[in-house]
Design a protein around this motif. Structure first.
Motif, short mmCIF file in Angstrom:
data_model
loop_
_atom_site.label_atom_id
_atom_site.label_comp_id
_atom_site.label_asym_id
_atom_site.label_seq_id
_atom_site.Cartn_x
_atom_site.Cartn_y
_atom_site.Cartn_z
N LYS A 9 0.84 -1.21 0.00
CA LYS A 9 0.00 0.00 0.00
C LYS A 9 0.87 1.25 0.00
CE LYS A 9 -3.74 1.17 1.40
NZ LYS A 9 -4.92 1.28 0.59
N GLY A 10 0.40 2.27 -0.70
CA GLY A 10 1.04 3.57 -0.62
C GLY A 10 0.39 4.38 0.49
N GLY A 11 1.05 5.43 0.91
CA GLY A 11 0.47 6.34 1.87
C GLY A 11 0.41 5.83 3.29
N VAL A 12 1.09 4.70 3.55
CA VAL A 12 1.02 4.13 4.90
C VAL A 12 2.12 4.67 5.82
CG1 VAL A 12 -0.14 2.01 4.20
CG2 VAL A 12 2.35 2.09 4.18
N THR A 16 8.10 8.16 5.42
CA THR A 16 8.19 8.89 6.69
C THR A 16 8.97 8.07 7.72
OG1 THR A 16 6.07 9.96 6.21
CG2 THR A 16 6.80 9.97 8.51
N GLN A 176 -0.46 9.52 14.59
CA GLN A 176 -0.75 10.61 13.66
C GLN A 176 -0.36 11.92 14.34
OE1 GLN A 176 -2.92 10.33 10.59
NE2 GLN A 176 -2.14 12.39 10.28
N ARG A 177 0.71 12.55 13.90
CA ARG A 177 1.17 13.79 14.53
C ARG A 177 1.62 14.76 13.43
NH1 ARG A 177 1.55 12.13 19.82
NH2 ARG A 177 2.25 10.00 20.17
N MET A 181 4.62 15.47 9.37
CA MET A 181 4.43 16.19 8.10
C MET A 181 5.28 17.45 8.06
SD MET A 181 0.44 16.09 7.25
CE MET A 181 -0.38 14.60 6.76
N1 LIG Z 1 2.87 9.32 11.77
C1 LIG Z 1 2.38 10.22 10.90
N2 LIG Z 1 1.66 11.28 11.34
C2 LIG Z 1 1.14 12.18 10.47
N3 LIG Z 1 1.28 12.11 9.14
C3 LIG Z 1 1.99 11.08 8.63
C4 LIG Z 1 2.58 10.08 9.47
N4 LIG Z 1 3.21 9.18 8.67
C5 LIG Z 1 3.03 9.60 7.40
N5 LIG Z 1 2.30 10.72 7.37
C6 LIG Z 1 1.86 11.46 6.17
O1 LIG Z 1 1.12 10.56 5.35
C7 LIG Z 1 1.43 10.75 3.98
C8 LIG Z 1 2.01 9.46 3.40
O2 LIG Z 1 3.23 9.17 4.05
P1 LIG Z 1 4.46 8.51 3.26
O3 LIG Z 1 5.54 8.31 4.25
O4 LIG Z 1 4.77 9.29 2.04
O5 LIG Z 1 3.81 7.10 2.86
P2 LIG Z 1 4.35 6.00 1.82
O6 LIG Z 1 5.81 6.17 1.67
O7 LIG Z 1 3.97 4.68 2.47
O8 LIG Z 1 3.58 6.21 0.55
C9 LIG Z 1 2.40 11.92 3.94
O9 LIG Z 1 1.65 13.10 3.72
C10 LIG Z 1 3.02 11.93 5.33
O10 LIG Z 1 3.44 13.22 5.72
#
Ligand SMILES: Nc1ncnc2c1ncn2[C@@H]1O[C@H](COP(=O)(O)OP(=O)(O)O)[C@@H](O)[C@H]1O
Ligand SMILES: [Mg+2]
Length: 213
Positions: A9-12, A16, A176-177, A181
Protein backbone atom coordinates in the motif's frame (compact mmCIF):
# COMPACT_ATOMS: atom_id res chain seq x y z
CA UNK A 1 22.48 -4.52 8.16
CA UNK A 2 20.02 -4.10 5.28
CA UNK A 3 16.49 -3.03 6.19
CA UNK A 4 13.71 -2.65 3.64
CA UNK A 5 10.58 -0.67 4.41
CA UNK A 6 7.85 -2.14 2.24
CA UNK A 7 4.17 -2.87 1.85
CA UNK A 8 1.54 -3.37 -0.83
CA UNK A 9 0.00 0.00 0.00
CA UNK A 10 1.04 3.57 -0.62
CA UNK A 11 0.47 6.34 1.87
CA UNK A 12 1.02 4.13 4.90
CA UNK A 13 4.11 6.01 6.08
CA UNK A 14 6.96 4.03 4.54
CA UNK A 15 8.99 7.05 3.47
CA UNK A 16 8.19 8.89 6.69
CA UNK A 17 9.40 5.91 8.72
CA UNK A 18 12.50 5.54 6.54
CA UNK A 19 13.75 9.09 6.91
CA UNK A 20 12.97 9.26 10.63
CA UNK A 21 14.82 6.03 11.28
CA UNK A 22 17.74 7.31 9.18
CA UNK A 23 17.99 10.48 11.28
CA UNK A 24 17.83 8.68 14.61
CA UNK A 25 20.42 6.07 13.54
CA UNK A 26 22.69 8.89 12.35
CA UNK A 27 22.22 10.64 15.70
CA UNK A 28 23.27 7.37 17.38
CA UNK A 29 26.50 7.44 15.38
CA UNK A 30 25.65 4.76 12.81
CA UNK A 31 26.85 5.08 9.23
CA UNK A 32 23.57 5.10 7.31
CA UNK A 33 22.63 5.20 3.64
CA UNK A 34 19.08 5.57 2.34
CA UNK A 35 18.23 3.90 -0.96
CA UNK A 36 15.15 5.37 -2.61
CA UNK A 37 13.79 2.66 -4.92
CA UNK A 38 10.36 4.26 -5.40
CA UNK A 39 9.99 6.27 -8.64
CA UNK A 40 7.93 8.81 -6.70
CA UNK A 41 11.18 9.79 -4.98
CA UNK A 42 9.86 10.98 -1.61
CA UNK A 43 13.02 9.99 0.23
CA UNK A 44 15.30 11.41 -2.46
CA UNK A 45 13.40 14.72 -2.28
CA UNK A 46 13.78 14.71 1.49
CA UNK A 47 17.56 14.24 1.07
CA UNK A 48 17.79 17.28 -1.21
CA UNK A 49 15.50 19.29 1.12
CA UNK A 50 17.87 18.41 3.96
CA UNK A 51 20.87 19.66 1.95
CA UNK A 52 18.99 22.85 1.09
CA UNK A 53 17.18 23.73 4.33
CA UNK A 54 18.96 21.88 7.13
CA UNK A 55 22.60 21.91 6.06
CA UNK A 56 23.60 22.61 9.68
CA UNK A 57 22.41 19.11 10.60
CA UNK A 58 24.39 15.89 10.03
CA UNK A 59 24.43 14.93 6.37
CA UNK A 60 22.51 11.82 5.39
CA UNK A 61 23.62 10.05 2.26
CA UNK A 62 20.99 8.86 -0.18
CA UNK A 63 20.92 7.25 -3.60
CA UNK A 64 18.16 6.44 -6.04
CA UNK A 65 18.14 3.02 -7.62
CA UNK A 66 15.61 1.15 -9.76
CA UNK A 67 15.26 -2.43 -10.94
CA UNK A 68 17.27 -5.23 -9.38
CA UNK A 69 18.74 -3.86 -6.13
CA UNK A 70 20.55 -6.98 -4.96
CA UNK A 71 24.15 -6.26 -6.03
CA UNK A 72 23.90 -2.59 -5.01
CA UNK A 73 22.59 -3.42 -1.54
CA UNK A 74 25.21 -6.11 -0.97
CA UNK A 75 27.92 -3.66 -1.94
CA UNK A 76 26.56 -0.87 0.28
CA UNK A 77 26.26 -3.32 3.18
CA UNK A 78 30.09 -3.59 3.14
CA UNK A 79 30.50 0.15 3.72
CA UNK A 80 27.54 1.20 5.87
CA UNK A 81 26.26 0.03 9.25
CA UNK A 82 22.67 0.33 8.10
CA UNK A 83 21.31 0.34 4.53
CA UNK A 84 17.69 1.55 4.56
CA UNK A 85 15.61 0.83 1.47
CA UNK A 86 12.37 2.65 0.72
CA UNK A 87 10.28 0.93 -1.96
CA UNK A 88 6.98 1.78 -3.64
CA UNK A 89 3.68 0.54 -2.18
CA UNK A 90 3.09 -2.25 -4.71
CA UNK A 91 4.59 -5.53 -5.83
CA UNK A 92 7.75 -4.53 -7.67
CA UNK A 93 11.10 -5.89 -8.75
CA UNK A 94 12.58 -3.35 -6.32
CA UNK A 95 10.62 -4.75 -3.36
CA UNK A 96 11.33 -8.37 -4.29
CA UNK A 97 15.06 -7.94 -4.82
CA UNK A 98 15.40 -5.74 -1.72
CA UNK A 99 13.43 -8.05 0.57
CA UNK A 100 15.30 -11.13 -0.59
CA UNK A 101 18.61 -9.35 0.14
CA UNK A 102 17.60 -7.80 3.48
CA UNK A 103 18.07 -8.75 7.11
CA UNK A 104 14.82 -7.07 8.07
CA UNK A 105 11.59 -6.10 6.33
CA UNK A 106 9.59 -3.42 8.15
CA UNK A 107 5.92 -3.29 7.14
CA UNK A 108 4.18 -0.02 8.07
CA UNK A 109 0.40 -0.31 8.27
CA UNK A 110 -2.42 2.06 9.07
CA UNK A 111 -4.62 0.58 11.78
CA UNK A 112 -7.73 0.55 9.62
CA UNK A 113 -9.63 -2.48 8.29
CA UNK A 114 -9.52 -1.20 4.69
CA UNK A 115 -5.73 -0.97 4.85
CA UNK A 116 -5.34 -4.35 6.50
CA UNK A 117 -7.42 -5.91 3.72
CA UNK A 118 -4.24 -6.01 1.61
CA UNK A 119 -2.57 -8.45 4.01
CA UNK A 120 -4.03 -11.64 2.51
CA UNK A 121 -2.32 -10.67 -0.76
CA UNK A 122 0.92 -9.77 1.01
CA UNK A 123 1.35 -12.97 3.02
CA UNK A 124 2.11 -15.26 0.03
CA UNK A 125 4.69 -12.73 -1.13
CA UNK A 126 6.27 -12.70 2.32
CA UNK A 127 6.43 -16.49 2.20
CA UNK A 128 8.28 -16.25 -1.12
CA UNK A 129 10.75 -13.76 0.38
CA UNK A 130 11.41 -16.23 3.19
CA UNK A 131 11.88 -19.12 0.71
CA UNK A 132 14.69 -17.18 -0.97
CA UNK A 133 15.95 -15.55 2.22
CA UNK A 134 15.19 -17.73 5.26
CA UNK A 135 17.03 -15.38 7.63
CA UNK A 136 14.78 -12.43 6.78
CA UNK A 137 13.10 -10.96 9.86
CA UNK A 138 9.70 -9.38 9.21
CA UNK A 139 7.96 -6.96 11.55
CA UNK A 140 4.92 -4.72 11.19
CA UNK A 141 4.39 -1.30 12.71
CA UNK A 142 1.19 0.70 13.00
CA UNK A 143 1.53 4.25 11.71
CA UNK A 144 -0.71 7.30 11.68
CA UNK A 145 -2.60 5.86 14.65
CA UNK A 146 -5.28 8.11 16.15
CA UNK A 147 -4.06 9.90 19.27
CA UNK A 148 -7.38 10.36 21.04
CA UNK A 149 -7.57 8.16 24.08
CA UNK A 150 -10.98 6.64 23.30
CA UNK A 151 -9.87 5.26 19.93
CA UNK A 152 -9.85 1.47 19.74
CA UNK A 153 -8.31 1.42 16.24
CA UNK A 154 -4.90 0.09 17.29
CA UNK A 155 -6.40 -2.56 19.59
CA UNK A 156 -8.76 -3.69 16.85
CA UNK A 157 -5.93 -3.78 14.31
CA UNK A 158 -3.74 -5.78 16.70
CA UNK A 159 -6.59 -8.25 17.01
CA UNK A 160 -6.73 -8.61 13.20
CA UNK A 161 -2.96 -9.10 13.09
CA UNK A 162 -3.21 -12.18 15.32
CA UNK A 163 -4.47 -13.91 12.14
CA UNK A 164 -1.14 -13.07 10.47
CA UNK A 165 1.68 -14.72 12.44
CA UNK A 166 3.90 -14.00 9.41
CA UNK A 167 3.89 -10.33 10.48
CA UNK A 168 4.77 -9.99 14.16
CA UNK A 169 4.41 -6.44 15.41
CA UNK A 170 6.82 -3.93 16.82
CA UNK A 171 5.52 -2.94 20.22
CA UNK A 172 6.01 0.71 19.21
CA UNK A 173 3.18 2.49 17.39
CA UNK A 174 3.77 5.68 15.40
CA UNK A 175 0.85 8.06 15.95
CA UNK A 176 -0.75 10.61 13.66
CA UNK A 177 1.17 13.79 14.53
CA UNK A 178 1.62 17.02 12.61
CA UNK A 179 5.35 16.89 13.36
CA UNK A 180 5.85 14.04 10.89
CA UNK A 181 4.43 16.19 8.10
CA UNK A 182 6.02 19.45 9.23
CA UNK A 183 9.60 18.15 9.23
CA UNK A 184 9.50 16.52 5.77
CA UNK A 185 9.92 19.66 3.61
CA UNK A 186 12.75 20.78 5.91
CA UNK A 187 14.61 17.50 5.40
CA UNK A 188 14.49 16.80 9.11
CA UNK A 189 13.43 13.94 11.31
CA UNK A 190 11.07 14.37 14.25
CA UNK A 191 14.01 13.70 16.61
CA UNK A 192 15.32 17.04 15.33
CA UNK A 193 12.05 18.80 16.12
CA UNK A 194 10.02 20.05 19.08
CA UNK A 195 7.34 17.35 19.41
CA UNK A 196 8.69 15.25 22.28
CA UNK A 197 6.08 12.50 21.84
CA UNK A 198 6.96 11.97 18.19
CA UNK A 199 10.65 12.03 19.09
CA UNK A 200 10.20 9.48 21.87
CA UNK A 201 8.23 7.02 19.76
CA UNK A 202 10.78 7.13 16.94
CA UNK A 203 13.60 6.54 19.41
CA UNK A 204 11.86 3.51 20.92
CA UNK A 205 11.08 2.22 17.42
CA UNK A 206 14.74 2.48 16.40
CA UNK A 207 15.87 0.70 19.56
CA UNK A 208 13.46 -2.14 18.79
CA UNK A 209 14.62 -2.23 15.19
CA UNK A 210 18.28 -2.48 16.23
CA UNK A 211 17.42 -5.29 18.64
CA UNK A 212 15.77 -7.25 15.82
CA UNK A 213 18.78 -6.99 13.56
N1 LIG B 1 2.87 9.32 11.77
C1 LIG B 1 2.38 10.22 10.90
N2 LIG B 1 1.66 11.28 11.34
C2 LIG B 1 1.14 12.18 10.47
N3 LIG B 1 1.28 12.11 9.14
C3 LIG B 1 1.99 11.08 8.63
C4 LIG B 1 2.58 10.08 9.47
N4 LIG B 1 3.21 9.18 8.67
C5 LIG B 1 3.03 9.60 7.40
N5 LIG B 1 2.30 10.72 7.37
C6 LIG B 1 1.86 11.46 6.17
O1 LIG B 1 1.12 10.56 5.35
C7 LIG B 1 1.43 10.75 3.98
C8 LIG B 1 2.01 9.46 3.40
O2 LIG B 1 3.23 9.17 4.05
P1 LIG B 1 4.46 8.51 3.26
O3 LIG B 1 5.54 8.31 4.25
O4 LIG B 1 4.77 9.29 2.04
O5 LIG B 1 3.81 7.10 2.86
P2 LIG B 1 4.35 6.00 1.82
O6 LIG B 1 5.81 6.17 1.67
O7 LIG B 1 3.97 4.68 2.47
O8 LIG B 1 3.58 6.21 0.55
C9 LIG B 1 2.40 11.92 3.94
O9 LIG B 1 1.65 13.10 3.72
C10 LIG B 1 3.02 11.93 5.33
O10 LIG B 1 3.44 13.22 5.72
MG1 LIG C 1 6.93 6.50 -0.03
Amino acid sequence: MITTVGSLKGGVGKSTATVNVAVELTRLGKRVIVVDADPIGTTANWISDREQHSSDLPKIIGIQKRGNLRATLQELDETYDVVLVDVGGYDSQEMRTAATTSDLLVVPMKPSPVDLDTLPKFVPLLEQFKDFNPDLAIAGIFTQAPTHSMSRKVDDAKEILTDYPEIPLFSTTLYQRAAYMDVMPLGRGVVEWSDSKAKAEVQVFVQELMNLA
